[in-house]
Design an enzyme around this catalytic site. Structure first.
Site, PDB file in Angstrom:
ATOM      1  N   SER A 111       0.799  -1.227   0.000  1.00  0.00           N
ATOM      2  CA  SER A 111       0.000   0.000   0.000  1.00  0.00           C
ATOM      3  C   SER A 111       0.830   1.277   0.000  1.00  0.00           C
ATOM      4  O   SER A 111       0.328   2.341  -0.351  1.00  0.00           O
ATOM      5  CB  SER A 111      -0.942   0.017   1.209  1.00  0.00           C
ATOM      6  OG  SER A 111      -0.225   0.184   2.417  1.00  0.00           O
ATOM      7  N   LYS A 172       0.810   5.015   6.824  1.00  0.00           N
ATOM      8  CA  LYS A 172       0.319   5.804   5.687  1.00  0.00           C
ATOM      9  C   LYS A 172       1.006   7.171   5.710  1.00  0.00           C
ATOM     10  O   LYS A 172       1.760   7.501   6.619  1.00  0.00           O
ATOM     11  CB  LYS A 172      -1.207   6.006   5.776  1.00  0.00           C
ATOM     12  CG  LYS A 172      -2.025   4.736   5.869  1.00  0.00           C
ATOM     13  CD  LYS A 172      -1.980   3.911   4.590  1.00  0.00           C
ATOM     14  CE  LYS A 172      -2.750   2.600   4.752  1.00  0.00           C
ATOM     15  NZ  LYS A 172      -2.606   1.729   3.569  1.00  0.00           N
TER      16      LYS A 172
END
Length: 305
Positions: A111, A172
């Site tokens: 990701s 993230k």
């Protein structure tokens, strides 16, 4: 969703088990001192120690070494007590290091490609955003706050109460701060009315667990001063990733996204990261080992942009 809907922060992680092991060691030593040690031996040790050390010194010695004096002998005590005394300083050192200074984490997915690959082992700065109490993550002192472009590790708020993600840590990139107005449309990010610039680098060539990303568009995103690389779907703009309608980030929360925009579960899907759930800032890669392919890349070692 916001913190009122989030799952409780506490989770049984490495720090929690370290803390339990420390408490167990303390309990074993105290029980032995109070109920099983020979009274004469204990008194002799304490008397000899008191002649040379103050009560405060004895307290700190016990706090760190589970002995009233570093020269105190424990060879006559049961093996389990000896092991507790010998292991406790190591457990304490690891707990303090991981809880207050730096903590290692493993990147489990694609990701954050191309910035981070599956199999990257990263080091997270635990004090850059302030001093927090381990396990409960309560902030004691604040030094700074996350900025746009920072790569952060946080406890997944799990608004949907998914059992598989309970107590899971995510990594993230911070895209928008509290009070920012943010939207994402056809793979273009807009923050506070400004469309974030992009410059194309070329076609991406994936390796190991990231081979499926070969052919994706390798793009440089220009957000504030934190320019960073992202991956976009090869059919862009026809194959753009999930859109996000314009909204204002609530106070005390952050909007985050993965750099691999087509393959990231982030704020576009489950909304915001509460500030109380942030564990630290990713600062570097100290090892890369892709367990899916049993490959190691020493060239990956270095800082995180």
């Amino acid at each position: 969703m916001t913190i009122e809907n989030a799952e409780a922060f506490f989770a049984w992680d490495v720090l929690t088990w370290l803390f339990v092991a420390m408490l167990l060691a303390i309990a074993i030593v105290l029980i032995d001192l109070l109920f099983f040690s020979a009274k004469s031996t204990t008194l002799t040790t304490l008397e000899a120690s008191s002649e040379k050390k103050s009560s405060i010194s004895k307290f700190f010695n016990f706090l760190i070494f589970l002995k009233f004096s570093r020269t105190e002998s424990h060879s006559h005590r049961p093996k389990i007590v000896q092991w507790s005394i010998e292991l406790f300083p190591v457990l304490l050192l690891v707990f303090v290091f991981r809880g207050f200074i730096f903590e290692p984490f493993r990147v489990p997915s694609n990701s954050m490609m191309p910035t981070l690959l599956t199999g990257d082992f990263i080091l997270v700065n635990k004090f850059d955003y302030g001093l927090r109490l381990p396990i409960i993550n309560t902030k004691i002192f604040e030094y700074s706050e996350p900025e746009r472009g920072d790569v952060i590790v946080f406890r997944y708020p799990n608004y949907g109460r998914q059992a598989d993600y309970s107590g899971t840590d995510f990594i993230k990139r911070v895209i928008a701060l509290p009070g920012d107005v943010v939207s994402y449309y056809k793979d273009r990010l807009t923050v506070n009315g400004k469309v974030i610039g992009q410059s194309k680098i070329g076609s991406y060539r994936g390796v190991d667990s990231g081979k499926g990303m070969t052919g994706y568009l390798h793009v440089r995103e220009l957000i504030d001063r934190a320019n960073h690389d992202i991956l976009l779907h090869p059919l862009y703009p026809a194959g753009y990733s999930r859109e996000y309608n314009e909204t204002t980030v609530p106070e005390g929360h952050y909007f985050v996204m993965g750099d691999n925009r087509q393959h990231s579960s982030d704020s576009r899907f489950w909304d915001y990261v509460p500030e109380e759930y942030i564990l630290g800032k990713a600062i570097g890669i100290w090892l890369h080992w892709d367990w899916n392919h049993n490959t190691m890349q020493f060239s990956r070692i270095g800082g995180v942009d």
